[in-house]
Design an enzyme around this catalytic site. Structure first.
Site, PDB file in Angstrom:
ATOM      1  N   SER A 194       0.836  -1.195   0.000  1.00  0.00           N
ATOM      2  CA  SER A 194       0.000   0.000   0.000  1.00  0.00           C
ATOM      3  C   SER A 194       0.876   1.252   0.000  1.00  0.00           C
ATOM      4  O   SER A 194       2.055   1.195   0.327  1.00  0.00           O
ATOM      5  CB  SER A 194      -0.904   0.007   1.236  1.00  0.00           C
ATOM      6  OG  SER A 194      -1.658  -1.179   1.323  1.00  0.00           O
ATOM      7  N   THR A 230       4.092   4.878  -3.378  1.00  0.00           N
ATOM      8  CA  THR A 230       5.092   4.265  -4.252  1.00  0.00           C
ATOM      9  C   THR A 230       4.550   3.010  -4.916  1.00  0.00           C
ATOM     10  O   THR A 230       4.917   2.685  -6.060  1.00  0.00           O
ATOM     11  CB  THR A 230       6.379   3.952  -3.467  1.00  0.00           C
ATOM     12  OG1 THR A 230       6.781   5.120  -2.747  1.00  0.00           O
ATOM     13  CG2 THR A 230       7.508   3.541  -4.390  1.00  0.00           C
ATOM     14  N   GLY A 285       5.709  -0.501   0.083  1.00  0.00           N
ATOM     15  CA  GLY A 285       6.384   0.740   0.422  1.00  0.00           C
ATOM     16  C   GLY A 285       6.800   0.754   1.882  1.00  0.00           C
ATOM     17  O   GLY A 285       6.607  -0.210   2.623  1.00  0.00           O
ATOM     18  N   LYS A 338       6.296   1.094   9.121  1.00  0.00           N
ATOM     19  CA  LYS A 338       5.190   1.127   8.172  1.00  0.00           C
ATOM     20  C   LYS A 338       3.914   1.409   8.951  1.00  0.00           C
ATOM     21  O   LYS A 338       3.859   1.225  10.150  1.00  0.00           O
ATOM     22  CB  LYS A 338       5.080  -0.211   7.426  1.00  0.00           C
ATOM     23  CG  LYS A 338       6.251  -0.462   6.480  1.00  0.00           C
ATOM     24  CD  LYS A 338       6.200  -1.830   5.806  1.00  0.00           C
ATOM     25  CE  LYS A 338       4.886  -2.116   5.127  1.00  0.00           C
ATOM     26  NZ  LYS A 338       4.535  -1.075   4.123  1.00  0.00           N
ATOM     27  N   GLU A 365      -0.554  -5.552   5.840  1.00  0.00           N
ATOM     28  CA  GLU A 365       0.760  -5.562   5.204  1.00  0.00           C
ATOM     29  C   GLU A 365       1.682  -6.589   5.859  1.00  0.00           C
ATOM     30  O   GLU A 365       2.405  -7.319   5.187  1.00  0.00           O
ATOM     31  CB  GLU A 365       1.385  -4.169   5.279  1.00  0.00           C
ATOM     32  CG  GLU A 365       0.714  -3.152   4.368  1.00  0.00           C
ATOM     33  CD  GLU A 365       1.191  -1.743   4.603  1.00  0.00           C
ATOM     34  OE1 GLU A 365       1.021  -0.899   3.702  1.00  0.00           O
ATOM     35  OE2 GLU A 365       1.730  -1.449   5.695  1.00  0.00           O
TER      36      GLU A 365
END
Length: 269
Positions: A32, A35, A101, A113, A122
């Site tokens: 997510s 980038t 990312g 993150k 993630e």
């Protein structure tokens, strides 16, 4: 944000996709963030050039990445659905590679993150992957976590007791024996993340709240991750320690840097 920064993100994303998303890849984790948008752009180009596996399955890590996958005309599947796909082969056992990312990456490729509040999914997808690859622009490249990222460690928590969890995080961090060896600040602060263009707090894709815990520089990411997860009601911590195999950074001058953990580099010397 300058066009040079966006170009550096694009360069890192394209390079990582070109190296890791080969026709042999059957299952791809899609992270997510801003980038990752460029990573999906590159996947679409490869798809149109018939350079992807025709049966490629993409596993999203957020509502955003599922939208990107769908808009690109790629096939998506939730993580738990992989075991029932392709029944002739008994389902997929793991994700071949995940590209995601990061808000900051240190010399060992530990990462912060969760700036987009998607770190629970993630981390689930990264943990189910044979290889986890980070992509970012050079502003996210640090020696120590917290050196550049000053918005705190994202911690997804149950809304039922967010105030209690917030106090416990602050108390645990300030009273923990040896805390000075874990992070910089002696009195960490946990703040409930507020939404933008919506009254009230940020609500994750999983229906939870996010606390941003400010501890300054992080000297021992694995220990901090374990410490935070000891508190009941903490669902996931936005410190990804020892998970990434590579990190790709785009520079504003157009060059690209690919790093592996510093400890792994020493083994190669």
């Amino acid at each position: 944000m300058s066009s040079l920064v966006e170009q550096s993100k694009r360069s890192a994303a394209f390079a990582a996709v070109d190296k890791h998303v080969l026709p042999s890849v059957r299952v791809l984790g899609i992270g997510s963030g801003s980038t990752v948008v460029y990573a999906v752009d590159r996947l679409l180009e490869l798809k149109n050039q018939n350079k992807l596996n025709p049966d490629l399955v993409c596993v999203p890590t957020s509502f955003q990445s599922k939208q990107l996958i769908t808009d690109a005309g790629l096939r998506s599947a939730d993580l738990d659905d992989l075991s029932i796909l392709d029944p002739e082969q008994g389902g997929f056992k793991s994700i071949d590679v995940t590209i995601d990312g990061a808000d900051e990456v240190d010399s060992e490729l530990n990462a912060i993150k969760g700036g987009g509040a998607a770190h629970l999914r993630e981390k689930l997808v990264a943990n189910a992957s044979n290889k986890f690859v980070l992509i970012a622009d050079s502003r996210k490249d640090s020696q120590i976590l917290g050196e550049k990222w000053d918005k705190g460690i994202p911690v997804e928590v149950s809304p039922l007791a967010w105030r209690t969890i917030s106090r416990q995080l602050e108390r645990m961090c300030s009273s923990q024996s040896g805390a000075a060896t874990l992070f910089e600040l002696q009195a960490p602060v946990a703040q409930l993340r507020q939404a933008v263009r919506k009254a009230g707090p940020v609500v994750t894709d999983n229906g939870n709240f996010v606390l941003d815990v400010h501890v300054g520089k992080i000297f021992d990411p694995p220990a901090v991750e374990r410490l935070f997860k000891m508190i009941p009601g903490v669902i996931e911590v936005g410190v990804f320690s020892g998970m990434a195999a590579e990190a790709w950074f785009g520079n504003e001058d157009g060059t690209i840097a690919c790093r592996i953990p510093k400890s792994e580099m020493k083994k190669l010397d």
